[in-house]
Design an enzyme around this catalytic site. Sequence first.
Site, PDB file in Angstrom:
ATOM      1  N   ASN A 132       0.992  -1.824   0.073  1.00  0.00           N
ATOM      2  CA  ASN A 132       0.085   0.197  -0.246  1.00  0.00           C
ATOM      3  C   ASN A 132       0.896   1.620   0.198  1.00  0.00           C
ATOM      4  OD1 ASN A 132      -1.317  -2.431   2.093  1.00  0.00           O
ATOM      5  ND2 ASN A 132      -2.909  -0.944   0.242  1.00  0.00           N
ATOM      6  N   GLN A 189      -1.738   0.028  -3.576  1.00  0.00           N
ATOM      7  CA  GLN A 189      -0.666   1.704  -4.128  1.00  0.00           C
ATOM      8  C   GLN A 189       0.754   1.038  -5.147  1.00  0.00           C
ATOM      9  OE1 GLN A 189      -1.572   4.763  -3.373  1.00  0.00           O
ATOM     10  NE2 GLN A 189       0.183   5.527  -4.894  1.00  0.00           N
ATOM     11  N   ILE A 191       1.267   6.757   0.156  1.00  0.00           N
ATOM     12  CA  ILE A 191      -0.034   5.771   0.407  1.00  0.00           C
ATOM     13  C   ILE A 191      -0.997   6.355   0.418  1.00  0.00           C
ATOM     14  CG2 ILE A 191      -0.289   5.233   3.608  1.00  0.00           C
ATOM     15  CD1 ILE A 191       1.933   7.842   3.916  1.00  0.00           C
ATOM     16  N   CYS A 192      -1.312   4.411   0.463  1.00  0.00           N
ATOM     17  CA  CYS A 192      -2.570   4.411  -0.012  1.00  0.00           C
ATOM     18  C   CYS A 192      -3.229   4.071   1.899  1.00  0.00           C
ATOM     19  CB  CYS A 192      -3.485   3.001  -0.354  1.00  0.00           C
ATOM     20  SG  CYS A 192      -4.396   2.924  -1.162  1.00  0.00           S
ATOM     21  N   LEU A 193      -4.038   5.018   2.094  1.00  0.00           N
ATOM     22  CA  LEU A 193      -4.698   5.161   3.884  1.00  0.00           C
ATOM     23  C   LEU A 193      -6.298   5.302   3.280  1.00  0.00           C
ATOM     24  CD1 LEU A 193      -4.631   3.410   5.779  1.00  0.00           C
ATOM     25  CD2 LEU A 193      -2.575   5.489   7.317  1.00  0.00           C
TER      26      LEU A 193
END
Lengths: 441, 194
Positions: free
Chosen positions: B79, B122, B87-89
Site C-alpha cells: 500500500n 498502491q 500512501i494508500c490509506l
Amino acid sequence: MAFDIKFCNLKFVSDLGDERKCDHNMTPSIYLNLTKLHYLGSIYPKTDPNGSPLESLDRRKRSLKYHCTPDRKIRPVPSKRNGAAMNRIENDPAGGGCDNAGNDELEEFSDEFKCCVCLDLIYKPVVLACGHISCFWCVFEAMDYWHESHCPVCRHSYNHFPTICWLLHSVLLKLYPKDYQRRERQVSADEKTNGTSSPQFENPTNPTISNDKTTKNVAVGDLLCTVCKQLIYRPVVLNCGHVFCETCIVDSCDGPCRCPMCQSMHPNGFPKVCLVLEGFLEQNVPEEYCVRKTAVNNRKGVTIPGSTQVPEGGQCSSVSIEEYLSNPGRTKVHFGIGCDFCGMYPLVGDRYKCEDCLENVGLDVCENCYKNSSNLSGRFNQQHKPDHKFKIVEPRPIIFLSSEFPEEDHTHVSQEDQTDDDSSHNSHQDLEGGEDIGPTS
Amino acid sequence: MVDFSRVQKELQECNRDINVSGISVNPKSDNLTNLIGTIPGPIGTPYEGGTFKIDINLPDGYPFEPPKMKFATKVWHPNISSQSGAICLDILKDQWSPALTLKTALLSIQALLSAPEPDDPQDAVVAQQYLKDYQTFASTARYWTESFAKISSLGVEEKVQKLVEMGFPEGLVRSTLEVVGGDENMALEKLCSA
C-alpha cells in the site's frame, strides 16, 4: 448564512441524461436544473457519487474563511512539563498580545472539555445529536458543504447545525473563568479579522448560572430540567441547545421530537446522552445525581427513550440531501447556504433570504422555518428585525472552471505515481488560476 | 491558513510520550506546514528494527482537510509506492476527520505496515508479489528495511563476527554478506540454505 461557492470541479448529468462537461463560458442558467452530481476529485480516488467532498473545492471553502489567521513562527519548546504549563507557554504566541493578561494563572482544564478539533478549551459549546461537543466555530468549519456532515469523533451523520448550549457555556465559564475568557478574547479577535460573528449570550430564556465566586461548584438549582423541575438526569442536548433529562423528551413516532421549551424541532434523530455533561453532573453534585439515578431506576414501566431502537440518522424535518441526490428533479439544494433558524446545511427546498440584513453572512431560512416561526433570528449575530422582508432565492448557479476531468484509476502502478501527483497538482493550479471568473453574489 | 496553534499543541502532545509510542513529529522548516514524522517499524514484521521517515505537508484547510503524507524512507509494502512513497490509506483521504491528529495518522500508518491490504494496492508490483510469493516479499521488505530504514546498522566487521560466532567459516561469511549487500539476516538465510 451563506458562503460563496465559486469554483468547483464537477461534472453533471442533466435531466435528459446527457453528460456535460462545463467551461466557464456556459451560462449559469444551464446549471439550475442540476440533478445528479459526480465528484471527480483526483485527490479522492475512492469517492463515490454520494460520497465525500471534492478536496480542491473544500480547500476553496476553507481558504475563504481562513485567510485571517496570522502566520505564526514556531517557538522552541522549553522543557517537558505538565500539560497546563505547556498550554500556558503555547498560548502566548497563539492568541497574540491580548492574551498575555491574566495568563499567569490559567486553570488546568479537564481533558473532557478539550475540543477535539482545536485541542483547546471548548468555547461556545455545540452539542451534536450523538452527544459529542465541539466549539461553535469548530463544528461550523467541520460541516460539509455538499452533503450531510459527520461528527468528527464518531462520524454520526447530521445535517443541522445545532445551536450553542448555553447551559454548558455557563458551566465552563464558571469552572474555568480565566481560560474561558482567554478563549473568548482569542475567538473574538479571530472573528474581528474574519468579519464574522458568533451568537452572544443574551437570550433571557436561556438558563444562567449564578455567578457566585466563592465556590467552584455549580448549584443544583442551576442544573434543573425545565420539564421535571429536578436535577437533570442523563442529559440530552437538543438542536436548539436546550438541555433536558433523557426521559423528559417525548419521542414522537411521526417525525422529529420537539423541544419542550421553545417548541423547535430536533431534526438530527433522537439525541444521545451527552456523556461529558453527565460526567460533570456526577462529579459536581454526586449525591443529588445518585438520588436521581435511583429514583429513575426504581420507576417501573418507564422506558428510556434511548433504549427503544430509534433508527440512526435520516430523521430530518425536511428532505435529506442524500434523498435529494438519489431522487433528482424535485427539490432544490442550496450548496453552501444554511438555514439560520434550524441550522439545516446545506439548505434544501425553498430558500428565503432576508433582503434587509446587511451582514456579509446574510440571513437565510428554510421554507419550514419561514412558515412556522414567528420570531426568526440569525445564527451569526445578524441584526435582524421582525419587519425585515424576505424573498425566495433560487439556488446559486455553480460555475465550472476546469474543463478537464482526470479520470483516475485507483490502483496505481508504482511508476505512475509521480505523474499522478503532477496532474492533481495542475488541476489545483487551474482552479486557482481562474479565480476571478466566478460570480459574486 | 493552517491552524498553527493546534499544530503546535499536537507537536507537544506527540513528543511528550515519544518514549511510549516511538512516534515523533518535528518541523522541517519554520512555518510549520512542512513536517517530518518518524515511526518505528512494527515488531514481528519485515519492517522491524527500521525507523521510517514520513514527509508531512499540511494543506491550508488543516485540520479540516487531511495532511498530505508520504514516505521519505523507501519501503517495500503493497500500500506504499516503492517509487514515490505515496500512501494508500483511507483516513488520509476521504475518511479524514478533524478529530484525528498527526500522531493518530502516523499510528495508522504504523498499523498499515503490520497489516498490508494487498487487495487495495498502491504499488501493484509489490501487491502481486505479496499475494503470489510471500517469502520473496518478506525478504525484499526486510532487505529494504535493512538498507534504507536503519539509522545505525552494525558495521561489517560486527556482522562478520556475529555470523562467525554462529559457526560459519569467515571467508564464506564475508563473500555471502557481499552478495546480499550487507544484510545479515539475508546472509544468515543464505548460509543456512547453502
